[in-house]
Design a protein around this motif. Structure first.
Motif, mmCIF file in Angstrom:
data_model
loop_
_atom_site.group_PDB
_atom_site.id
_atom_site.type_symbol
_atom_site.label_atom_id
_atom_site.label_comp_id
_atom_site.label_asym_id
_atom_site.label_seq_id
_atom_site.Cartn_x
_atom_site.Cartn_y
_atom_site.Cartn_z
ATOM 1 N N LEU A 127 0.819 -1.196 0.000
ATOM 2 C CA LEU A 127 0.000 0.000 0.000
ATOM 3 C C LEU A 127 0.863 1.259 0.000
ATOM 4 O O LEU A 127 0.502 2.266 -0.619
ATOM 5 C CB LEU A 127 -0.926 -0.002 1.217
ATOM 6 N N LEU A 128 1.999 1.183 0.681
ATOM 7 C CA LEU A 128 2.898 2.337 0.716
ATOM 8 C C LEU A 128 3.438 2.637 -0.674
ATOM 9 O O LEU A 128 3.461 3.796 -1.113
ATOM 10 C CB LEU A 128 4.044 2.083 1.694
ATOM 11 N N GLN A 129 3.872 1.581 -1.400
ATOM 12 C CA GLN A 129 4.385 1.783 -2.753
ATOM 13 C C GLN A 129 3.283 2.287 -3.690
ATOM 14 O O GLN A 129 3.518 3.164 -4.530
ATOM 15 C CB GLN A 129 4.965 0.476 -3.313
ATOM 16 N N LEU A 130 2.070 1.730 -3.541
ATOM 17 C CA LEU A 130 0.958 2.176 -4.372
ATOM 18 C C LEU A 130 0.629 3.636 -4.099
ATOM 19 O O LEU A 130 0.398 4.422 -5.031
ATOM 20 C CB LEU A 130 -0.269 1.303 -4.103
ATOM 21 N N ASN A 131 0.633 4.022 -2.837
ATOM 22 C CA ASN A 131 0.326 5.404 -2.494
ATOM 23 C C ASN A 131 1.388 6.360 -3.031
ATOM 24 O O ASN A 131 1.074 7.440 -3.543
ATOM 25 C CB ASN A 131 0.209 5.540 -0.974
ATOM 26 N N ASP A 132 2.672 5.957 -2.932
ATOM 27 C CA ASP A 132 3.759 6.782 -3.477
ATOM 28 C C ASP A 132 3.614 6.935 -4.985
ATOM 29 O O ASP A 132 3.831 8.023 -5.540
ATOM 30 C CB ASP A 132 5.118 6.161 -3.145
ATOM 31 N N LEU A 133 3.250 5.839 -5.648
ATOM 32 C CA LEU A 133 3.088 5.878 -7.106
ATOM 33 C C LEU A 133 1.944 6.809 -7.503
ATOM 34 O O LEU A 133 2.070 7.618 -8.444
ATOM 35 C CB LEU A 133 2.827 4.467 -7.626
ATOM 36 N N LEU A 134 0.831 6.727 -6.795
ATOM 37 C CA LEU A 134 -0.312 7.573 -7.113
ATOM 38 C C LEU A 134 -0.028 9.042 -6.799
ATOM 39 O O LEU A 134 -0.498 9.940 -7.512
ATOM 40 C CB LEU A 134 -1.547 7.092 -6.355
ATOM 41 N N SER A 135 0.736 9.290 -5.739
ATOM 42 C CA SER A 135 1.127 10.672 -5.435
ATOM 43 C C SER A 135 1.957 11.249 -6.570
ATOM 44 O O SER A 135 1.765 12.410 -6.978
ATOM 45 C CB SER A 135 1.914 10.727 -4.125
ATOM 46 N N ALA A 136 2.901 10.447 -7.088
ATOM 47 C CA ALA A 136 3.713 10.899 -8.220
ATOM 48 C C ALA A 136 2.843 11.128 -9.453
ATOM 49 O O ALA A 136 3.051 12.089 -10.216
ATOM 50 C CB ALA A 136 4.807 9.877 -8.526
#
Length: 470
Positions: free
Chosen positions: A2-11
């Protein structure tokens, strides 16, 4: 995960926001609505840019600085909402000096809140210093900021629906519906939810990250629709050309940018699969994508064009071989309507129309805005076949000059102005409800400038029709 997904969506939101900011600033900076929207998008870019950097920051001092710097974007959004509300009302013919002072006061309040966020504990205090949910706690004045943020958001949303109610055309009402549905997107994107007392103590990290990921996905879509709805305001161009620019910008900006980010974020996984250094895969990946992405975009763009230009496929197929500023009949209707809306809004009248010859020897209403019943009554009581010869006899106005009062014919509540081609040939007539303040020099100057745009469009379409006929 979820952390990686959230970082990706923020970018992804950062790329979409920055691309849209560049698009609206370059395409329509001259209008106050677009400038206000740029303030909102800048706030989104600053906040999500901070989120991306926070995901990589390791030192506490850096995290503290980024968390405070993000408040530049957070405080810009309520000021942008106030600015956009005033711009919408002014565009609709309801200017107010008092409201302008209120907008200036909004920017002053945002500046004060940003200064409080940079130093001291009045707005921010305590909180979580490390981890994926690093955030400050609420200071004594945080509640006041929440009230300011909520007040500007609600006022702005109310203004959008009021402006929609008085919009002159169905097209404009539809665009304002899109704007109203997505108006709160910048606020939802930047509001510091975790600062609200107790939020991060009640919910687990995974739940917060899940909500954040879902919210980021929705924000990217909503701000795109929001920009699309405002991209048309104040532009004296056919909708087709504006849609074409918007699609092209979306393909070469957000689409390519997000695709590259997806590749870069997946590089570590691919490196483990292939047993190669990640840096090597990045070199080859960037090389391949730099070549393939423009080719892919050029291949899919015609299919998107086909969806946008369903009504003009035959003309579009021919116009692909002609200069980009060539018009279809739908373009002409769109440009005349857009120009009429600007004229009526500036003169603070609610009705206008353009009449021109049809393919035969008769005259027809090419487009109208506002009270259609009033235009139909005028045409029924005063047949165009009788009125147009009188208008054609009026002296033509020279481009760049203020039309003299003799160039206008006052006729049953309307003021009429003749439209002429470069050779002096009669193209049609512009009619708008007679303004309450009369035909002042400023009103005549505005009508003259915009009427010339109509003349150019009508001349272009007539020339093209002769080409099509041959």
């Amino acid at each position: 995960m979820l952390l990686q997904l959230n970082d990706l969506l923020s970018a992804a939101v950062l790329i979409v926001g920055f691309s849209l900011l560049a698009y609206i600033a370059l395409q329509n900076w001259q209008t106050a609505i677009a400038r206000a929207l740029c303030v909102l998008l800048l706030g989104v870019v600053v906040v999500f840019g901070g989120d991306v950097l926070l995901g990589q920051a390791e030192h506490e001092a850096t995290i503290q600085f980024l968390l405070r710097a993000q408040w530049l974007g957070i405080t810009l959004v309520p000021a942008g909402y106030a600015h956009l509300s005033d711009a919408l009302l002014t565009y609709s013919g309801l200017p107010s000096k008092g409201r302008r002072w209120l907008v200036a006061f909004g920017y002053l309040c945002s500046l004060i809140f940003f200064a409080l966020a940079l130093s001291g504990n009045l707005l921010l205090s305590g909180g979580i210093a490390h981890g994926p949910l690093a955030q400050f706690g609420a200071g004594p004045l945080f509640g006041l900021f929440v009230l300011y943020f909520a007040a500007t958001s609600v006022w702005g949303l109310w203004v959008v629906w009021q402006v929609r109610h008085i919009a002159l055309t169905p097209t404009l009402r539809r665009r304002l519906t899109y704007l109203g549905a997505t108006f709160l997107a910048p606020g939802l994107a930047v509001f510091p939810y975790l600062i609200i007392a107790g939020t991060y103590r009640v919910l687990s990290d995974n739940i917060v990250l899940l909500f954040s990921a879902l919210g980021n996905s929705g924000v990217a879509v909503m701000i795109t629709i929001m920009v699309y709805s405002i991209a048309f305001q104040g532009l004296l161009l056919p909708d087709r050309l504006i849609k074409q620019d918007f699609i092209r910008w979306g393909l070469y900006g957000p689409f390519v940018g997000v695709t590259i980010i997806l590749f870069l974020r997946s590089t570590p996984v691919l490196a483990r699969w292939f047993g190669l250094p990640a840096a090597t895969l990045v070199i080859f990946g960037v090389m391949i994508m730099t070549v393939l992405m423009p080719i892919f975009v050029s291949k899919i763009k015609p299919y998107l064009d086909a969806l946008v230009y369903r009504q003009d496929r035959a003309e579009i197929a021919y116009l692909r071989t002609l200069p980009r500023n060539t018009f279809t009949y739908a373009d002409l209707r769109s440009l005349l309507e857009n120009t009429l809306v600007v004229i009526c809004g500036a003169l603070r009248v609610d009705t206008g129309f353009v009449a021109a010859p049809d393919d035969g020897a008769n005259y027809t209403i090419k487009t109208m805005v506002g009270a259609r019943r009033e235009v139909k009554r005028f045409v029924a009581e005063h047949p165009l076949a009788e009125v147009m010869p009188q208008i054609a006899a009026l002296p033509p106005n020279s481009p760049g000059e203020v039309p003299p009062i003799e160039s206008f014919l006052r006729y049953d509540g309307f003021c009429m102005l003749s439209l002429h081609g470069p050779e002096g040939d009669f193209l049609g007539a512009l009619g708008v409800a007679y303004p309450s303040g009369g035909l002042t020099p400023e009103a005549r100057r505005l009508i003259g400038v915009l009427a010339h745009q109509m003349e150019l469009a009508l001349t272009t379409v007539h020339m093209q029709q002769r080409l099509f006929d041959t």
